[in-house]
Write a protein that holds these residues in place. Structure first.
Motif, PDB file in Angstrom:
ATOM      1  N   ALA A   7       4.744  11.166   0.104  1.00 11.23           N
ATOM      2  CA  ALA A   7       5.063  10.834  -1.278  1.00 11.23           C
ATOM      3  C   ALA A   7       6.571  11.026  -1.421  1.00 11.23           C
ATOM      4  O   ALA A   7       7.108  12.064  -1.044  1.00 11.23           O
ATOM      5  N   ASP A  36       5.747   1.536  -0.007  1.00 10.56           N
ATOM      6  CA  ASP A  36       5.123   0.983  -1.207  1.00 10.56           C
ATOM      7  C   ASP A  36       5.830   1.584  -2.415  1.00 10.56           C
ATOM      8  O   ASP A  36       5.550   2.718  -2.813  1.00 10.56           O
ATOM      9  N   PRO A  38       5.841   0.848  -5.761  1.00  5.45           N
ATOM     10  CA  PRO A  38       5.093   1.207  -6.972  1.00  5.45           C
ATOM     11  C   PRO A  38       4.321   2.528  -6.873  1.00  5.45           C
ATOM     12  O   PRO A  38       4.245   3.285  -7.833  1.00  5.45           O
ATOM     13  N   SER A  39       3.754   2.805  -5.693  1.00  4.95           N
ATOM     14  CA  SER A  39       2.976   4.040  -5.543  1.00  4.95           C
ATOM     15  C   SER A  39       3.848   5.216  -5.117  1.00  4.95           C
ATOM     16  O   SER A  39       3.399   6.366  -5.164  1.00  4.95           O
ATOM     17  N   LEU A  41       4.864   5.730  -2.022  1.00  4.62           N
ATOM     18  CA  LEU A  41       4.388   6.200  -0.716  1.00  4.62           C
ATOM     19  C   LEU A  41       5.100   5.510   0.439  1.00  4.62           C
ATOM     20  O   LEU A  41       5.372   4.312   0.383  1.00  4.62           O
TER      21      LEU A  41
END
Length: 74
Positions: A7, A36, A38-39, A41
């Protein structure tokens, strides 16, 4: 092949993803990185992944690792 997901805070665009990818693929054992935005990650794939090296690469790109999410070995 090992896989580990982190994260990461501070990502907001494609440039962020490119910067992280560029640094992370240089870390020992990393074959590829999937970012990614948006997340928040970052998933790295490789042989023997060096957690400290991957974290240092993300920091070098200008972002903060907030947690290692999961680890799987295939």
């Amino acid at each position: 092949m090992a896989e580990k997901t982190y994260a990461v805070s501070g990502m907001s665009c494609g440039h962020c993803a490119a910067s992280i990818t560029e640094e992370v693929v240089e870390a020992d054992g990393v074959i590829k990185a999937d970012v990614d935005v948006p997340s928040g990650l970052v998933t790295v794939h490789g042989g023997s992944l060096d957690d400290a090296a991957v974290r240092a690469a993300i920091v070098e790109a200008g972002y903060e690792v907030t947690d290692a999410v999961r680890r799987a070995v295939a």
